[in-house]
Design a protein around this motif. Structure first.
Motif, short mmCIF file in Angstrom:
data_model
loop_
_atom_site.label_atom_id
_atom_site.label_comp_id
_atom_site.label_asym_id
_atom_site.label_seq_id
_atom_site.Cartn_x
_atom_site.Cartn_y
_atom_site.Cartn_z
N ASN A 115 0.76 -1.10 -0.04
CA ASN A 115 -0.03 0.00 0.02
C ASN A 115 0.74 1.31 0.04
O ASN A 115 1.88 1.33 0.78
CB ASN A 115 -0.95 0.08 1.24
CG ASN A 115 -1.93 0.74 1.10
OD1 ASN A 115 -2.87 0.94 0.29
ND2 ASN A 115 -2.12 1.96 2.05
N PHE A 116 0.52 2.24 -0.98
CA PHE A 116 1.01 3.42 -0.88
C PHE A 116 1.24 4.14 0.39
O PHE A 116 -0.10 4.19 1.03
CB PHE A 116 0.67 4.35 -1.88
CG PHE A 116 1.29 5.61 -2.13
CD1 PHE A 116 2.55 5.83 -3.12
CD2 PHE A 116 0.90 6.84 -1.30
CE1 PHE A 116 3.13 7.05 -3.15
CE2 PHE A 116 1.68 8.01 -1.39
CZ PHE A 116 2.57 8.14 -2.31
N SER A 117 2.30 4.42 1.29
CA SER A 117 2.33 5.36 2.47
C SER A 117 1.90 6.72 2.21
O SER A 117 2.52 7.31 1.50
CB SER A 117 3.67 5.06 3.30
OG SER A 117 3.92 5.76 4.30
N ASN A 118 0.79 7.15 2.96
CA ASN A 118 0.38 8.52 2.73
C ASN A 118 1.12 9.54 3.51
O ASN A 118 0.48 10.54 4.00
CB ASN A 118 -1.08 8.55 3.12
CG ASN A 118 -2.10 7.80 2.07
OD1 ASN A 118 -1.77 8.31 0.86
ND2 ASN A 118 -3.03 7.23 2.41
N CYS A 119 2.34 9.32 3.73
CA CYS A 119 3.41 10.24 4.29
C CYS A 119 4.53 10.11 3.39
O CYS A 119 5.70 10.23 4.35
CB CYS A 119 3.39 10.11 5.80
SG CYS A 119 4.10 8.68 6.47
N THR A 120 4.59 9.94 2.17
CA THR A 120 5.81 9.65 1.53
C THR A 120 5.61 10.35 0.34
O THR A 120 4.73 10.20 -0.47
CB THR A 120 5.93 8.11 1.56
OG1 THR A 120 7.42 7.97 0.97
CG2 THR A 120 5.02 7.43 0.74
N ASN A 121 6.79 10.75 -0.22
CA ASN A 121 6.86 11.46 -1.57
C ASN A 121 6.80 10.64 -2.90
O ASN A 121 7.17 9.59 -2.77
CB ASN A 121 7.71 12.74 -1.69
CG ASN A 121 7.37 13.82 -0.85
OD1 ASN A 121 6.45 13.93 -0.20
ND2 ASN A 121 8.29 14.67 -0.71
N PHE A 122 6.49 11.15 -3.95
CA PHE A 122 6.49 10.36 -5.17
C PHE A 122 7.22 11.32 -6.26
O PHE A 122 7.43 12.13 -6.30
CB PHE A 122 5.24 9.88 -5.52
CG PHE A 122 4.27 10.93 -5.68
CD1 PHE A 122 3.97 11.65 -6.93
CD2 PHE A 122 3.49 11.25 -4.58
CE1 PHE A 122 2.93 12.49 -6.76
CE2 PHE A 122 2.65 12.20 -4.50
CZ PHE A 122 2.17 12.76 -5.87
N GLY A 123 7.03 10.83 -7.68
CA GLY A 123 7.70 11.57 -8.65
C GLY A 123 8.70 10.94 -9.56
O GLY A 123 9.29 9.66 -9.39
N ALA A 124 9.24 11.49 -10.59
CA ALA A 124 10.07 11.29 -11.48
C ALA A 124 11.52 10.67 -11.15
O ALA A 124 12.08 9.69 -11.52
CB ALA A 124 10.53 12.20 -12.57
N ARG A 125 11.90 11.27 -9.82
CA ARG A 125 13.40 11.10 -9.29
C ARG A 125 13.41 9.76 -8.42
O ARG A 125 14.47 9.09 -8.13
CB ARG A 125 13.84 12.16 -8.50
CG ARG A 125 15.18 12.03 -7.95
CD ARG A 125 16.23 11.91 -8.96
NE ARG A 125 17.59 11.61 -8.34
CZ ARG A 125 17.98 10.37 -7.74
NH1 ARG A 125 17.24 9.37 -8.22
NH2 ARG A 125 19.15 10.49 -7.26
N LEU A 126 12.32 9.16 -8.04
CA LEU A 126 12.09 7.98 -7.20
C LEU A 126 12.86 6.89 -7.68
O LEU A 126 12.48 6.31 -8.96
CB LEU A 126 10.67 7.72 -6.96
CG LEU A 126 10.38 6.74 -5.76
CD1 LEU A 126 10.79 7.02 -4.60
CD2 LEU A 126 8.84 6.39 -5.77
N THR A 127 13.72 6.24 -6.91
CA THR A 127 14.42 5.04 -7.17
C THR A 127 13.80 3.79 -6.81
O THR A 127 13.36 2.95 -7.79
CB THR A 127 15.84 5.02 -6.55
OG1 THR A 127 16.55 6.31 -6.62
CG2 THR A 127 16.47 3.75 -6.83
#
Length: 450
Positions: A115-127
């Motif tokens: 499940n996506f953690s709703n206190c965590t960032n995302f985007g193009a740079r994510l490893t």
């Protein structure tokens, strides 16, 4: 380990606690000094659960210093459930990680572990993603612990040191792909409550969930993929299609396999182009191909060749509650603000075709006809100060005067050129207090700088 539900301790491992700030939020220069100190004192794994108030040349150089010496360098994507780039880790050559978790407060009632953690960032740079109930900060710790296992396993092999690029490849090939069919709009049972995922890399889970077993097994089995590294343009570079073609530089190496390998450089529209195998050629477009080793200019990208793309189109405004009855979500906001985003990808295959390295980089293709010639300007650091307009040379035209995070005060003319005698440095000795350390006196090969 130890019946706690968390990994156990490593009795023979050494931990080096280096204070770089008073909280999660740090000054990038203090953090960079801590990185240099840690590398010089033998650290093999770097853990930075921090975000900086600035982005400086020193912090970028510190990341390169660790990368050039084959150090596992793990950094937090931050905890705001947002797409913004969290520095200092959002630049190239660090592992930028965030958290996924089980979907209930009570682990015994969980229905999923991804499940996506709703206190965590995302985007193009994510490893990648790591399992943690403590946001990206916790994921940084979990990823670093896994890196420690890999570093330990490496000592039991004859592989020798890994390069920074090989470490990155080891990370992205030691994951379980997060590919939930019902998160995709084309699925018959599409669930719009889920963050979208797909085969391969995506913006909300990276390359997938890190697997400690896979990472250790890859080291012990010598499954070290080829090196793929895009070096320029930089992350989030703004490409103006009216300014001609853009050269793409990088490195493609297959040092651990016999015979020549091959590489392909591609581009596709968007932050998370379809990434399935075999590659969908309607999505990914070839820029150049070649054989290994390759270093330097790999290809030239013509931004005017992009099909069905308007570089001058306006970004659609967000919709809030009450506007047309539909509110934008994090996902639809990301889709809107990535209107100009393209993704570059470099893939490198070894001679046998069994191992493949990959690197990617996002940038923007945009033309604004209201831009003045000579702008925008890349400073090499963030610019925190408010600009002032002053006629410094008495020619009747205002110069733009402001300070950047490197401690420099700039004065730009209306043509985007620095005024003669500028920028002016402000006491650099206080910004970089360790100029006599090993990091500054020696190169990556260990030889003393001349």
């Amino acid at each position: 380990g130890n019946t706690s539900g968390q990994p156990g301790v490593c009795p023979s491992c050494s931990v080096m606690n280096v204070r770089v700030g008073d909280s999660f939020v740090v000054d990038a220069n203090n953090w960079a000094a801590g990185i240099v100190y840690s590398v010089d004192n033998g650290a093999e794994v770097l853990l930075s659960a921090v975000g900086s108030i600035n982005n400086t040349s020193f912090s970028q150089a510190a990341i390169e210093y660790a990368y050039d010496r084959g150090i596992f360098n793990i950094m937090s994507a931050a905890d705001e459930t947002a797409q913004h780039q969290n520095y200092p880790g959002a630049v190239a050559h660090a592992e930028y990680v965030h958290a996924i978790r089980y979907d209930k407060e009570d682990i015994n009632q969980a229905t999923t572990w991804v499940n996506f953690s709703n206190c965590t960032n995302f985007g193009a740079r994510l490893t990648l993603s790591a399992s943690s109930t403590s946001c990206s900060s916790g994921a940084t710790g979990m990823t670093s612990g896994t890196a420690g296992l890999a570093a330990s396993a490496l000592k039991d092999t004859d592989l020798g040191p890994l390069s920074g690029s090989e470490i990155h490849q080891l990370f992205i090939h030691s994951v379980d792909d997060v590919n939930i069919a019902s998160s995709q709009t084309t699925h018959a049972e599409y669930n719009d409550k889920l963050y979208p995922s797909q085969e391969g890399w995506d913006a909300y889970f990276g390359y997938g969930r890190l697997s400690a077993k896979k990472m250790v097994d890859n080291v012990l089995d010598a499954n070290i993929p080829p090196e793929a590294d895009i070096l320029s343009p930089r992350w989030w570079h703004m490409i103006d299609p009216t300014q001609g073609n853009v050269e793409i530089t990088g490195e493609a190496r297959t040092n651990r396999s016999d015979g020549e390998g091959t590489w392909i450089l591609e581009y596709a529209l968007g932050m998370a182009p379809k990434d399935g195998r075999p590659v969908d050629t309607t999505v990914w477009k070839e820029i150049a191909t070649g054989s290994t080793p390759a270093a330097g200019v790999l290809g030239s990208f013509d931004p005017t060749s992009i099909e069905n793309f308007d570089p001058e189109a306006r970004v659609e405004a967000y919709s809030s509650f009450g506007e047309e009855g539909v509110a934008d979500t994090n996902v639809t906001k990301a889709d809107k603000i990535n209107r100009y985003t393209i993704t570059l990808r470099l893939r490198v295959s070894d001679a046998s075709g069994t191992l493949e390295g990959e690197d990617k980089r996002a940038m923007y293709v945009h033309h604004d006809p209201t831009w003045k010639e000579g702008f925008p300007i890349f400073l090499g650091a963030s610019g925190e100060s408010s600009p002032k307009m002053v006629d410094l040379n008495g020619d009747g035209k205002m110069e733009i005067v402001f300070g950047d995070a490197n401690g420099r005060v700039h004065a730009f003319t209306d043509s985007g050129e620095e005024l003669s005698g500028w920028p002016v440095d402000t006491n650099p000795g206080k910004v970089v207090p360790y100029t006599g350390s090993y990091a500054f006196t020696h190169g990556p090969d260990g030889n003393e700088n001349s």
